[in-house]
Write an enzyme that holds these catalytic residues in place. Structure first.
Site, short mmCIF file in Angstrom:
data_model
loop_
_atom_site.label_atom_id
_atom_site.label_comp_id
_atom_site.label_asym_id
_atom_site.label_seq_id
_atom_site.Cartn_x
_atom_site.Cartn_y
_atom_site.Cartn_z
N PRO A 143 0.84 -1.20 0.00
CA PRO A 143 0.00 0.00 0.00
C PRO A 143 0.88 1.26 0.00
CG PRO A 143 -0.72 -1.56 1.69
CD PRO A 143 0.58 -2.06 1.16
N TYR A 170 -4.08 4.24 1.26
CA TYR A 170 -4.91 4.18 2.46
C TYR A 170 -6.38 4.48 2.14
CZ TYR A 170 -4.08 9.34 3.13
OH TYR A 170 -3.99 10.71 2.99
N GLU A 219 -5.74 -1.48 1.99
CA GLU A 219 -5.26 -0.98 3.28
C GLU A 219 -6.39 -0.17 3.93
OE1 GLU A 219 -1.15 1.04 4.61
OE2 GLU A 219 -2.40 2.33 3.38
N TYR A 249 -4.48 -1.55 9.79
CA TYR A 249 -3.30 -0.67 9.66
C TYR A 249 -2.97 -0.04 11.01
CZ TYR A 249 -0.23 2.76 7.35
OH TYR A 249 0.84 3.52 6.95
N TYR A 256 -1.29 6.51 13.02
CA TYR A 256 -2.73 6.36 12.87
C TYR A 256 -3.34 5.62 14.07
CZ TYR A 256 -1.55 7.96 8.17
OH TYR A 256 -1.08 8.68 7.10
N ASP A 299 10.36 5.82 7.00
CA ASP A 299 9.78 4.71 6.25
C ASP A 299 10.15 4.80 4.78
OD1 ASP A 299 8.02 2.40 6.43
OD2 ASP A 299 6.77 3.51 5.03
N CYS A 312 14.55 3.04 -9.28
CA CYS A 312 14.18 4.22 -8.49
C CYS A 312 15.45 4.93 -8.04
CB CYS A 312 13.38 3.72 -7.29
SG CYS A 312 13.21 4.94 -5.99
N CYS A 345 14.50 9.89 -4.98
CA CYS A 345 14.39 11.35 -4.88
C CYS A 345 13.14 11.79 -4.12
CB CYS A 345 14.38 11.98 -6.27
SG CYS A 345 12.97 11.43 -7.27
FE1 SF4 Z 1 11.83 6.66 -7.02
FE2 SF4 Z 1 11.98 9.29 -7.31
FE3 SF4 Z 1 10.33 7.83 -8.84
FE4 SF4 Z 1 9.77 8.16 -6.28
S1 SF4 Z 1 9.86 9.76 -7.84
S2 SF4 Z 1 9.67 6.26 -7.42
S3 SF4 Z 1 11.79 8.15 -5.38
S4 SF4 Z 1 12.55 7.76 -8.82
#
Ligand code: SF4
Ligand code: ADP
Length: 689
Positions: A29, A61, A104, A175, A180, A270, A348, A351
């Site tokens: 989630p 959520y 969730e 959750y 929460y 997190d 990823c 960022c």
């Molecule tokens: Fe990853 Fe940045 Fe895309 Fe979020 S915006 S998934 S942190 S590359």
């Protein structure tokens, strides 16, 4: 290509209570900004993850009752039967591709202020979240729940679980995380109760246990019941009978849920930015859970490497590899591993632009994946793109993030693409920025595109090619795209909160000067009203090079915007740790080498700072001289066979990397498109039943 047998373990099915996930890839989630008011966008966004191979795809959520209203932050609802068919769109999309759908269910308790519903917020003991983030501040304190409120809450959870089952979900959550309501019962600071729900750990856990029990009864054996729980604070608490209170809680509930989804307690821990945390940062907090339960455990850690994923399973940390950000940056991550194409994973970069979308209250955006959130409204698929609309050739000038993304998407469409770059290597602003403290992971924006471009025979990259308008006319491509970036300005900051008054002279620098290798004298001052990362990163960079550094900003915090990207707490820790003095609510009004004059933003009270080098991180303007020169020569363009000249990325409007990538991608998608299709489809809530 065939899958590497080393990764076979990732594709083993996992039994979760009465249902079975086809593999270990679990899209957890996460907030995505698409509420019940955008049901088609939401369904397409999550359906695409299922198509990309995730074994489980969850919602964000979903509020179980109007007393849990997070507006203006975007949350979904399952308040009555009218909400069911909106969610059913998503479960159908997810099931169509063979994945399980998880929901969730959520009650925000004392962390929400019910701005829209205007119902009284609820909490264990009348305590609310006093966060300094404006989205979370409110002026009404919650009611301390009495026995009737607790009974009502259990009823709302049960009803929502029944509706979730009707909507087709396979996994239904309780959750107990992130501030929460059920989490508030777990922690003694929130929970001061003297009844059966407060005091000992066994009492504090009671509500979570009861929520799990009513959920199980409601789903009547058709869905798995998952517990999502934050363990960071509990793990830090000593216990008389276990290594920590977290161990006590997990032991008490060990076999009650069908699945443990374990996480940290606050968004910045997190979902930490790569600037301050690496892959797998949760492990020291959640590593013990797997040893205390027979039920499967899922957790996240910005995992993009299949080897790290395998490591998590083999070392007995996790059974299912949870992902929010990696599933946004590459919805097809599991399929790529399955097909032996792990080199093609668009990793990823950490960022947290995606998180900032939730704080902004809008559909999720991503630096790496420009198609996210656009699956339905623009019909953009992360892996497929329409073939070229004409046999045209395209010249792209500038190989920064905008030019690279544009070249890649146009190349995939089949255009003949030339990408010309003045510098000796591609990357644009990334060439400098990824060498700054904490930003190395951002090089994935460049390296992934470099790798993909290398595979395309119809894209030619010319390095060390500074093109003039005359060169471009001579080359005579059908379309010309100017992606020449932007320059930082030496402007100061007015009480009207706009950039004014150029400050030229010795000792005055911009980030461009530092990128070009300027040697600064100590002491240095960074004056930041850009408010994103550049000011604080440069302050840190200069301090690492031995300069005495101060940081001045008209905002109330350093890198003020980074509250949106979860970076701000750690930005401050880092600046303080590096001995960098912070001057907030302050403008620079004058400078001569040796002395900087400052004024308080509100009172104009003047102070002075010793300073030999001033770095202004403020306004940026497009480097669009080439565009202007070409656009003025319409007759020459026609004679050269050039049908269009366009600007993209920072050369159009300076922004963050996410804007540049999106701009380049959008140009490529829209070239030769029917103008009638360029306005995106607007989603709308489904009619009430
Ligand atoms: Fe990853 Fe940045 Fe895309 Fe979020 S915006 S998934 S942190 S590359
Ligand atoms: P964006 O973020 O919009 O992609 P960048 O500033 O990262 O912009 O990249 C712009 C790139 O354009 C830089 O690498 C720069 O060297 C290149 N560039 C600028 N002017 C020219 C030009 N006249 N010919 C070729 N490349 C250029």
């Amino acid at each position: 290509m065939a899958r590497n047998p080393r990764y076979d373990i990732l594709f083993e099915p996992v039994k979760i209570g009465p249902v079975t996930a086809r593999n270990r890839f679990y899209a957890v989630p996460h907030a995505a900004g698409m509420t019940n008011s955008m049901p088609h966008m939401r369904a397409a966004f999550r359906g695409t993850k299922a198509e990309g191979g995730w074994g489980v795809v969850c919602t964000g959520y979903v509020s179980i009752h109007p007393s849990s209203d997070d507006a203006p932050l975007p949350f979904a609802t399952l308040w009555n039967d009218d909400d069911i068919h909106s969610h059913a769109l998503m479960t159908e999309a997810v099931h169509r591709h063979g994945a399980l759908a998880g929901i969730e269910l959520w009650h925000g308790g004392g962390s929400v202020v019910n701005r829209t519903s205007r119902l009284t917020p609820l909490s264990p003991s009348g305590t609310s979240w006093m966060a300094t983030h404006v989205n979370f501040m409110g002026n009404q304190r919650p009611k301390a729940m009495d026995a009737d409120d607790i009974r009502a809450l259990l009823g709302w959870q049960a009803q929502a679980a029944r509706r979730a089952r009707s909507a087709g979900f396979d996994i239904v959550y309780v959750y107990a995380g992130m501030g929460y309501l059920p989490y508030e019962f777990l922690l003694p600071e929130w929970n001061l109760r003297t009844d059966a729900y407060g005091g000992s750990v066994a009492n504090r856990v009671r509500l979570v246990r009861e929520l799990l029990e009513v959920t199980r009864e409601a789903v009547a054996g058709e869905c798995a019941v998952a517990l999502r729980i934050s363990l960071e604070e509990l793990r830090a608490r000593p216990s008389a009978v276990a290594p920590s209170e977290a161990h006590e809680v997990v032991t008490l509930l060990a076999e009650v849920p069908d699945l443990w989804d374990v996480k940290m307690d606050s968004s910045p821990t997190d979902c930490p930015p790569s600037r301050f945390a690496s892959e797998g940062s949760h492990e020291p907090v959640i590593d013990f859970v797997r040893k205390l339960t027979l039920k499967p455990v899922v957790g996240v850690g910005r995992f993009t490497s299949p080897d790290s994923m395998v490591g998590q399973i083999r070392r007995g940390v996790l059974d299912l590899i949870g992902a929010a950000r990696p599933s946004i940056a590459d919805p097809f991550l599991p399929r790529k591993i399955d097909e032996g194409r792990e080199q093609e994973i668009r990793e990823c970069i950490g960022c947290n632009i995606c998180i900032s979308s939730w704080h902004d209250g809008v559909p999720v955006r991503c630096t790496q994946n420009p198609t996210i959130g656009e699956e339905w409204r623009r019909g953009w698929h992360p892996e497929r793109i329409a073939p070229a609309g004409s046999p045209a050739s395209v010249l792209i000038v500038g190989a920064g993030p905008a030019g690279l993304e544009c070249a890649l998407a146009l190349g995939r469409r089949g255009y003949e693409v030339s990408l010309a770059e003045a510098a000796d290597d591609i990357g644009g602003r990334l060439r400098f920025e990824t060498r700054l403290p904490g930003l190395a992971t951002w090089a994935r924006v460049l390296e992934w595109r470099r790798g993909q471009l290398d595979r395309l025979g119809n894209v030619t990259v010319y390095r060390g090619n500074l093109l003039s308008a005359a060169d471009i006319l001579e080359l005579g491509n059908t379309h010309v795209v100017i992606a020449t970036g932007a320059r930082w300005a030496r402007l100061l900051y007015s009480p009207l909160e706009i950039p004014v008054g150029a400050l030229e002279g010795p000792g005055v620098y911009t980030p461009d000067d530092i990128a070009a290798g300027a040697e600064l004298e100590s002491p240095a001052v960074v004056f930041d009203f850009d408010n994103y990362y550049m000011g604080s990163v440069l302050a840190e960079h200069l301090a690492r090079h031995g300069l005495r550094v101060s940081y001045v900003t008209p905002a109330g915090h350093a890198s003020a915007w980074t509250i949106m990207s979860n970076e701000q707490p750690q930005v401050h820790r880092t600046l303080f740790g590096a001995g960098i003095a912070l001057h907030t609510l302050t403008r620079v009004t004058a400078f001569e080498p040796g002395e900087l004059t400052l004024a308080n933003l509100f009172t104009n009270a003047v102070t002075r700072l010793e300073c030999r080098s001033l770095v202004i991180v403020g306004a940026r303007f497009a480097s669009d001289g080439l565009y202007t020169a070409l656009a003025a020569r319409t007759a020459d363009l026609g004679a050269a066979g050039i049908r269009s000249v366009a600007r993209i990325g920072d050369a159009l409007a300076p922004g963050a990397l996410v804007h540049a990538v999106y701009s380049g991608h959008r140009y490529a998608r829209e070239l030769d498109a029917d103008p009638a299709t360029l306005l995106y489809r607007r989603d709308a809530p489904l009619p009430l039943t």
